[in-house]
Write a protein that holds these residues in place. Structure first.
Motif, PDB file in Angstrom:
ATOM      1  N   VAL A 170      37.365  39.003  36.633  1.00  0.00           N
ATOM      2  CA  VAL A 170      37.698  40.428  36.621  1.00  0.00           C
ATOM      3  C   VAL A 170      39.144  40.568  36.174  1.00  0.00           C
ATOM      4  O   VAL A 170      40.057  40.015  36.802  1.00  0.00           O
ATOM      5  CB  VAL A 170      37.515  41.067  38.008  1.00  0.00           C
ATOM      6  CG1 VAL A 170      37.888  42.551  37.959  1.00  0.00           C
ATOM      7  CG2 VAL A 170      36.088  40.892  38.507  1.00  0.00           C
ATOM      8  N   SER A 171      39.362  41.289  35.081  1.00  0.00           N
ATOM      9  CA  SER A 171      40.716  41.586  34.612  1.00  0.00           C
ATOM     10  C   SER A 171      41.126  42.941  35.170  1.00  0.00           C
ATOM     11  O   SER A 171      40.467  43.950  34.900  1.00  0.00           O
ATOM     12  CB  SER A 171      40.769  41.606  33.087  1.00  0.00           C
ATOM     13  OG  SER A 171      40.500  40.331  32.545  1.00  0.00           O
ATOM     14  N   ILE A 172      42.190  42.952  35.946  1.00  0.00           N
ATOM     15  CA  ILE A 172      42.642  44.160  36.640  1.00  0.00           C
ATOM     16  C   ILE A 172      43.790  44.783  35.848  1.00  0.00           C
ATOM     17  O   ILE A 172      44.793  44.120  35.570  1.00  0.00           O
ATOM     18  CB  ILE A 172      43.082  43.827  38.076  1.00  0.00           C
ATOM     19  CG1 ILE A 172      41.923  43.176  38.839  1.00  0.00           C
ATOM     20  CG2 ILE A 172      43.573  45.073  38.806  1.00  0.00           C
ATOM     21  CD1 ILE A 172      42.347  42.395  40.060  1.00  0.00           C
ATOM     22  N   ILE A 173      43.631  46.049  35.499  1.00  0.00           N
ATOM     23  CA  ILE A 173      44.567  46.758  34.619  1.00  0.00           C
ATOM     24  C   ILE A 173      45.465  47.653  35.465  1.00  0.00           C
ATOM     25  O   ILE A 173      44.990  48.607  36.084  1.00  0.00           O
ATOM     26  CB  ILE A 173      43.789  47.600  33.589  1.00  0.00           C
ATOM     27  CG1 ILE A 173      42.746  46.764  32.842  1.00  0.00           C
ATOM     28  CG2 ILE A 173      44.748  48.301  32.643  1.00  0.00           C
ATOM     29  CD1 ILE A 173      43.297  45.556  32.117  1.00  0.00           C
ATOM     30  N   SER A 185      47.036  43.560  48.068  1.00  0.00           N
ATOM     31  CA  SER A 185      45.651  43.982  48.321  1.00  0.00           C
ATOM     32  C   SER A 185      44.685  43.301  47.360  1.00  0.00           C
ATOM     33  O   SER A 185      43.513  43.078  47.696  1.00  0.00           O
ATOM     34  CB  SER A 185      45.537  45.507  48.236  1.00  0.00           C
ATOM     35  OG  SER A 185      45.454  45.983  46.905  1.00  0.00           O
ATOM     36  N   VAL A 186      45.163  42.963  46.166  1.00  0.00           N
ATOM     37  CA  VAL A 186      44.343  42.202  45.211  1.00  0.00           C
ATOM     38  C   VAL A 186      44.257  40.742  45.642  1.00  0.00           C
ATOM     39  O   VAL A 186      43.179  40.129  45.602  1.00  0.00           O
ATOM     40  CB  VAL A 186      44.923  42.331  43.787  1.00  0.00           C
ATOM     41  CG1 VAL A 186      44.169  41.417  42.819  1.00  0.00           C
ATOM     42  CG2 VAL A 186      44.866  43.774  43.310  1.00  0.00           C
ATOM     43  N   GLN A 187      45.361  40.190  46.069  1.00  0.00           N
ATOM     44  CA  GLN A 187      45.362  38.791  46.509  1.00  0.00           C
ATOM     45  C   GLN A 187      44.473  38.570  47.732  1.00  0.00           C
ATOM     46  O   GLN A 187      44.009  37.452  47.959  1.00  0.00           O
ATOM     47  CB  GLN A 187      46.796  38.352  46.815  1.00  0.00           C
ATOM     48  CG  GLN A 187      47.659  38.248  45.565  1.00  0.00           C
ATOM     49  CD  GLN A 187      49.119  38.001  45.876  1.00  0.00           C
ATOM     50  OE1 GLN A 187      49.676  38.599  46.805  1.00  0.00           O
ATOM     51  NE2 GLN A 187      49.747  37.126  45.105  1.00  0.00           N
ATOM     52  N   ALA A 188      44.203  39.628  48.479  1.00  0.00           N
ATOM     53  CA  ALA A 188      43.359  39.521  49.668  1.00  0.00           C
ATOM     54  C   ALA A 188      41.864  39.620  49.343  1.00  0.00           C
ATOM     55  O   ALA A 188      41.029  39.532  50.253  1.00  0.00           O
ATOM     56  CB  ALA A 188      43.738  40.607  50.672  1.00  0.00           C
ATOM     57  N   GLN A 189      41.505  39.794  48.072  1.00  0.00           N
ATOM     58  CA  GLN A 189      40.109  39.969  47.701  1.00  0.00           C
ATOM     59  C   GLN A 189      39.261  38.737  48.034  1.00  0.00           C
ATOM     60  O   GLN A 189      39.684  37.599  47.821  1.00  0.00           O
ATOM     61  CB  GLN A 189      39.980  40.268  46.207  1.00  0.00           C
ATOM     62  CG  GLN A 189      40.522  41.621  45.795  1.00  0.00           C
ATOM     63  CD  GLN A 189      39.778  42.760  46.471  1.00  0.00           C
ATOM     64  OE1 GLN A 189      38.570  42.934  46.306  1.00  0.00           O
ATOM     65  NE2 GLN A 189      40.527  43.551  47.226  1.00  0.00           N
ATOM     66  N   TRP A 228      43.270  48.247  47.429  1.00  0.00           N
ATOM     67  CA  TRP A 228      41.862  47.899  47.578  1.00  0.00           C
ATOM     68  C   TRP A 228      41.608  47.295  48.950  1.00  0.00           C
ATOM     69  O   TRP A 228      42.454  46.557  49.473  1.00  0.00           O
ATOM     70  CB  TRP A 228      41.447  46.870  46.540  1.00  0.00           C
ATOM     71  CG  TRP A 228      41.252  47.411  45.164  1.00  0.00           C
ATOM     72  CD1 TRP A 228      41.156  48.714  44.787  1.00  0.00           C
ATOM     73  CD2 TRP A 228      41.110  46.639  43.958  1.00  0.00           C
ATOM     74  NE1 TRP A 228      40.961  48.812  43.426  1.00  0.00           N
ATOM     75  CE2 TRP A 228      40.925  47.552  42.897  1.00  0.00           C
ATOM     76  CE3 TRP A 228      41.124  45.270  43.690  1.00  0.00           C
ATOM     77  CZ2 TRP A 228      40.752  47.134  41.582  1.00  0.00           C
ATOM     78  CZ3 TRP A 228      40.943  44.851  42.381  1.00  0.00           C
ATOM     79  CH2 TRP A 228      40.756  45.775  41.343  1.00  0.00           C
ATOM     80  N   LEU A 229      40.437  47.577  49.514  1.00  0.00           N
ATOM     81  CA  LEU A 229      40.003  46.842  50.686  1.00  0.00           C
ATOM     82  C   LEU A 229      39.525  45.461  50.245  1.00  0.00           C
ATOM     83  O   LEU A 229      39.144  45.264  49.083  1.00  0.00           O
ATOM     84  CB  LEU A 229      38.892  47.601  51.410  1.00  0.00           C
ATOM     85  CG  LEU A 229      39.396  48.681  52.398  1.00  0.00           C
ATOM     86  CD1 LEU A 229      40.125  49.796  51.699  1.00  0.00           C
ATOM     87  CD2 LEU A 229      38.223  49.239  53.219  1.00  0.00           C
ATOM     88  N   ALA A 230      39.519  44.508  51.162  1.00  0.00           N
ATOM     89  CA  ALA A 230      39.373  43.097  50.799  1.00  0.00           C
ATOM     90  C   ALA A 230      38.060  42.765  50.100  1.00  0.00           C
ATOM     91  O   ALA A 230      38.017  41.857  49.253  1.00  0.00           O
ATOM     92  CB  ALA A 230      39.536  42.222  52.035  1.00  0.00           C
ATOM     93  N   GLN A 277      31.313  45.389  44.960  1.00  0.00           N
ATOM     94  CA  GLN A 277      31.040  46.214  43.783  1.00  0.00           C
ATOM     95  C   GLN A 277      30.383  45.404  42.672  1.00  0.00           C
ATOM     96  O   GLN A 277      29.493  45.902  41.970  1.00  0.00           O
ATOM     97  CB  GLN A 277      32.336  46.867  43.297  1.00  0.00           C
ATOM     98  CG  GLN A 277      32.109  48.002  42.294  1.00  0.00           C
ATOM     99  CD  GLN A 277      33.377  48.769  42.010  1.00  0.00           C
ATOM    100  OE1 GLN A 277      34.460  48.460  42.533  1.00  0.00           O
ATOM    101  NE2 GLN A 277      33.269  49.785  41.168  1.00  0.00           N
ATOM    102  N   LEU A 278      30.789  44.155  42.501  1.00  0.00           N
ATOM    103  CA  LEU A 278      30.129  43.289  41.520  1.00  0.00           C
ATOM    104  C   LEU A 278      28.662  43.076  41.873  1.00  0.00           C
ATOM    105  O   LEU A 278      27.783  43.134  41.002  1.00  0.00           O
ATOM    106  CB  LEU A 278      30.850  41.944  41.434  1.00  0.00           C
ATOM    107  CG  LEU A 278      32.144  41.915  40.630  1.00  0.00           C
ATOM    108  CD1 LEU A 278      32.909  40.622  40.917  1.00  0.00           C
ATOM    109  CD2 LEU A 278      31.872  42.057  39.135  1.00  0.00           C
ATOM    110  N   ALA A 279      28.382  42.835  43.142  1.00  0.00           N
ATOM    111  CA  ALA A 279      26.992  42.648  43.576  1.00  0.00           C
ATOM    112  C   ALA A 279      26.186  43.917  43.318  1.00  0.00           C
ATOM    113  O   ALA A 279      25.033  43.857  42.862  1.00  0.00           O
ATOM    114  CB  ALA A 279      26.956  42.273  45.053  1.00  0.00           C
TER     115      ALA A 279
END
Length: 250
Positions: free
Chosen positions: A6-9, A25-29, A96-98, A104-106
């Protein structure tokens, strides 16, 4: 493209106060296959230094610098460097929440979806107050989106293997124009009605910003999308109603 990546813009301007929390919040994904492309858009504060510190510690965070050109061109710069099949958008002050990416991908894979968006809650500038859940409709077509405000930028996830290349337009509502361009090709955006994002409310004069937003929405309909006055009026009425309903209380 890297299939699971996933490329985050993330465009960043005067974001020194919030960008660190956004990156964390991204690092916690729970989905770890991501790259975060943060474009520092000629900001006069220490935004680039905050991003650089995170990028040095985590190679998945990538700092890109440019002279100030606005969020549309910052997003385009990030898209030009993106390696992932999936494109996510995250503004520099949102969170973002973790489980956001994993869930969302699923959701998208179950539906073979090209484009999805989620529910979210607003937070105050200091993060001390969290608002009510803002739910989303199950589907959004081109015609429905013309008069709607359902798709929040920091909730969007796109499978560009299905949509094809993404191109930003240099205009005030560049994100909205991109969503319309994708849906105009015949795609349907799918709403994932789960609370997965925090939208930070900033600004001194909310009423002034609303009036400016209304003027720019009208200009987008007429000058960018190319609607005739009658169609633009109908779309604008829907937009105004949905905006009021969406934000009628915190």
């Amino acid at each position: 493209m890297t299939q699971d990546l996933v490329s985050i813009i993330t465009p960043a301007y005067k974001a020194a106060s919030y960008i660190g929390e956004t990156i964390r919040s991204v690092q916690a994904q729970t989905h770890g296959a991501w790259e975060m492309l943060v474009v520092e858009d000629g900001s006069p504060d220490d935004t680039w230094k905050v991003i650089a510190a995170h990028a040095q510690a985590d190679p998945r965070v990538k700092l890109i610098r440019q002279e100030n050109a606005g969020p549309a061109m910052a997003r385009q710069k990030a898209l030009d460097h993106a390696s992932g099949r999936y494109i996510a958008f995250l503004d520099s002050d949102d969170l973002w929440l973790a489980e956001k990416l994993e869930r969302q991908l699923a959701f998208m894979r179950e539906r073979s979806s090209a484009f999805s968006y989620t529910a979210f809650r607003r937070i105050t500038a200091d993060g001390s107050v969290t608002g009510r859940l803002i739910e989303v409709p199950a589907e959004m077509t081109y015609r429905r989106l013309l008069g709607n405000t359902a798709i929040a930028t920091s909730t969007v996830l796109i499978d560009r293997e299905k949509t094809g290349p993404l191109q930003m337009t240099k205009t005030y509502y560049d994100d909205f124009v991109l969503w319309l361009a994708i849906l105009r090709r015949g795609h349907v955006a799918h709403g994932f009605n789960e609370d997965l994002m925090r939208y930070r409310v900033l600004g001194q004069s909310v009423s002034r910003n609303k009036w400016r937003s209304m003027r720019m929405v009208w200009a987008t309909y007429r000058q960018v999308v190319g609607l005739d006055p009658f169609s633009a009026g109908a779309a604008f009425a829907g937009y105004a109603w949905h905006a009021w309903w969406k934000y009628r209380k915190f």
